[in-house]
Every structure is written in C-alpha cells, then in structure tokens.
Motif scaffolding. Structure first.
Motif, PDB file in Angstrom:
ATOM      1  N   ARG A  24       0.823  -1.196   0.000  1.00 45.68           N
ATOM      2  CA  ARG A  24       0.000   0.000   0.000  1.00 45.68           C
ATOM      3  C   ARG A  24       0.863   1.254   0.000  1.00 45.68           C
ATOM      4  N   ALA A  25       0.329   2.306  -0.580  1.00 52.06           N
ATOM      5  CA  ALA A  25       1.026   3.593  -0.584  1.00 52.06           C
ATOM      6  C   ALA A  25       1.099   4.121   0.845  1.00 52.06           C
ATOM      7  N   PRO A  26       2.090   4.931   1.132  1.00 51.12           N
ATOM      8  CA  PRO A  26       2.194   5.488   2.488  1.00 51.12           C
ATOM      9  C   PRO A  26       1.036   6.449   2.761  1.00 51.12           C
ATOM     10  N   GLN A  27       0.618   6.495   3.997  1.00 43.51           N
ATOM     11  CA  GLN A  27      -0.441   7.415   4.406  1.00 43.51           C
ATOM     12  C   GLN A  27       0.126   8.827   4.366  1.00 43.51           C
ATOM     13  N   ILE A  28      -0.587   9.739   3.679  1.00 40.72           N
ATOM     14  CA  ILE A  28      -0.049  11.098   3.522  1.00 40.72           C
ATOM     15  C   ILE A  28      -0.866  12.150   4.263  1.00 40.72           C
TER      16      ILE A  28
END
Length: 155
Positions: A24-28
């Motif tokens: 998953r993409a990092p939480q931004i």
C-alpha cells in the motif's frame, strides 16, 4: 435512455483487497484529516445531493455526486470503509443526457442498486472520531460557539 440493470452479488474473491498491506502507498494525511473528509462526504448522503442513498439504511456510507455543465456527464462516487464504487453516466459522443438529469437523479440510484447487493450481509462499520478532532456546536444564526449551558458564544 432507461436501461434494465441486472446485478448479481459480487464473487467473494472480488471483495478481497487488491493490494496487500505491504504494497500500500504510504499514508499522507493524518487520521484526523481523513476522518473529517469522510464526515464531510457522509453529509452528502445525510443532508445533500446523495440523499437517495439513505434507502440503504446504513450509517457507514459517504460519497459525492457530480454533474457537468449541460448534464453531459453525471456520476456518483460512494464508499464505506471496505468498498468503493463509482457510477458514471454519459454518452461516448458528448451530448446532454436530458433536461434536469443530474448525478443525484441518475447515478445515485444505480449506485444504490449495486451497493444494496454488494453490502448485503456486510456489517455496518461506523468510524470513531480520532484523537485531535474536537466537536463543538455552533449557533446557526450567530455563528458563535454554543456553550454547554445553552449560552451563545463568548461574552
């Protein structure tokens, strides 16, 4: 332009996340900002243009309707914590859908039919308010904070 819509419940394997947790993409954004955005989008259903979705009787759905100028395209993107779906209605060759056609009247009913089946038997998953978010009542007339005792605003 009305067409019949036949829906079957989605196969169980389609409800499994397509991306594993480690990919998953990092939480931004912060959990507080994510909750606030979800709460805003929930109001689209509770009090706004997505009200037709209330027939699902769920407290965990949020979304946003859309309509282009002259109603060439309409859409509704709706979601809960586990499932998201977008309905777009328009023609391949750009032309108006018709007088008064909007995302709320065209796309939301299609989305509701889809989600009625997709969420059948799926528990309602309410999100709790994360730390860092403060809830306060505001007087609609004055715009001032309503104190606990019912007094209006400071002073």
């Amino acid at each position: 332009m009305r067409a019949a819509l036949t829906l079957a419940p989605p196969p169980a394997e389609r409800l499994v996340p397509l991306v594993s947790a480690e990919r998953r993409a990092p939480q931004i954004i912060t959990a507080a900002n994510a909750w606030l955005m979800d709460d805003l989008m929930a109001d689209v259903i509770k009090r706004g243009t997505g009200r037709r979705a209330l027939v699902l009787g769920r407290s965990d759905i949020s979304g946003k309707t859309g309509t282009t100028n002259e109603s060439h395209d309409t859409w509704f993107n709706g979601f809960n914590p586990n499932l998201e779906a977008t309905v777009w209605v328009g023609f391949d060759q750009e032309r108006p859908l018709g007088e008064g056609e909007e995302g709320s009247s065209v796309a939301v009913p299609i989305w509701v039919r889809l989600m009625r089946e997709a969420l059948r038997g799926v528990p309602d998953v309410g999100a709790s308010m994360p730390s860092g978010v403060v809830s306060a009542r505001i007087n609609a007339t004055s715009g001032l904070l309503v104190r606990a005792r019912g007094c209006r605003g400071p002073g």
